[in-house]
Design an enzyme around this catalytic site. Structure first.
Site, mmCIF file in Angstrom:
data_model
loop_
_atom_site.group_PDB
_atom_site.id
_atom_site.type_symbol
_atom_site.label_atom_id
_atom_site.label_comp_id
_atom_site.label_asym_id
_atom_site.label_seq_id
_atom_site.Cartn_x
_atom_site.Cartn_y
_atom_site.Cartn_z
ATOM 1 N N GLY A 95 -1.597 -17.770 18.523
ATOM 2 C CA GLY A 95 -0.743 -16.623 18.834
ATOM 3 C C GLY A 95 -0.272 -15.968 17.564
ATOM 4 O O GLY A 95 -0.632 -16.367 16.459
ATOM 5 N N PRO A 105 16.509 -17.944 22.882
ATOM 6 C CA PRO A 105 16.795 -17.619 21.479
ATOM 7 C C PRO A 105 16.545 -18.770 20.504
ATOM 8 O O PRO A 105 16.364 -18.548 19.326
ATOM 9 C CB PRO A 105 18.278 -17.240 21.490
ATOM 10 C CG PRO A 105 18.560 -16.821 22.886
ATOM 11 C CD PRO A 105 17.660 -17.661 23.755
ATOM 12 N N GLU A 118 -6.579 -25.070 10.792
ATOM 13 C CA GLU A 118 -7.812 -25.373 11.510
ATOM 14 C C GLU A 118 -7.620 -25.058 12.985
ATOM 15 O O GLU A 118 -6.505 -24.945 13.467
ATOM 16 C CB GLU A 118 -8.237 -26.836 11.317
ATOM 17 C CG GLU A 118 -7.224 -27.836 11.825
ATOM 18 C CD GLU A 118 -7.641 -29.274 11.568
ATOM 19 O OE1 GLU A 118 -8.478 -29.791 12.339
ATOM 20 O OE2 GLU A 118 -7.131 -29.868 10.609
#
Length: 186
Positions: A48, A87, A119
């Site tokens: 991500g 949060p 990796e």
């Protein structure tokens, strides 16, 4: 003219996290990265990254970019899973993550560790989890993605996205047997 905001309108960072599933060696696997930078340097995580305001036209574009950066695959099954906004989920500050899951055929993948990864590799799923711990809240995200995948296998044909474009009848039969096992809840 650059916009300025009063202190009470500070915004959280927007991220995308992707749970990328494949079937290899007759097992359901998920793509993990080993983080190459802090926080959680050396820990395992889902691929991500941050939404890039200058290049991403939408959250889905950001997810597609991350999917391509990690796997070299474009135009695969991609579905928004959930939005995570606690949060405290990231020690760097408040981040909101829009999580997606993707299904890719194992033979179409060229793993490539992205910008923050040391990796990238496939890890087998056992039940609704992994035998290793994950950074951030990624174990929770993965669990939700597995639940969604198993649920969708009951009423959709999304499993075809895990198959190669060409396959033999015996490969399809083994794959069908695996799908039946995946639908069994642990």
């Amino acid at each position: 003219m650059e916009e300025t905001y009063p202190p009470y309108t500070k915004r959280p960072a927007i991220m995308v996290d992707i749970v990328i599933f494949t079937v290899a060696d007759e097992r359901l696997k998920v793509l993990l990265i080993k983080r190459g930078i802090p926080p959680f340097k050396g820990s395992y995580a889902l691929p991500g990254g941050a939404v890039q305001i200058d290049t991403d036209q939408s959250l889905e574009d950001a997810a597609k970019r991350e999917l391509f950066e990690e796997t070299g695959v474009k135009n695969q099954y991609l579905e928004q899973l959930y939005t995570y906004g606690d949060p405290q989920r990231d020690p760097r500050g408040w981040t909101v993550s829009v999580a997606y899951f993707a299904l890719v055929a194992a033979d179409e993948i060229k793993l490539n560790a992205g910008t923050d990864a040391a990796e990238a590799f496939w890890y087998p799923i056992q039940g609704n989890q992994l035998k290793i711990s994950l950074a951030f809240d990624h174990a929770h995200i993965l669990q939700k993605a597995i639940e969604r995948l198993r649920s969708k296998l009951d009423y959709t044909d999304i499993a075809v996205h895990l198959l190669s474009k060409e396959f033999t009848l015996s490969e399809f039969q083994r794959f069908s047997d695996l799908l039946e096992l995946l639908q069994i809840k642990p």
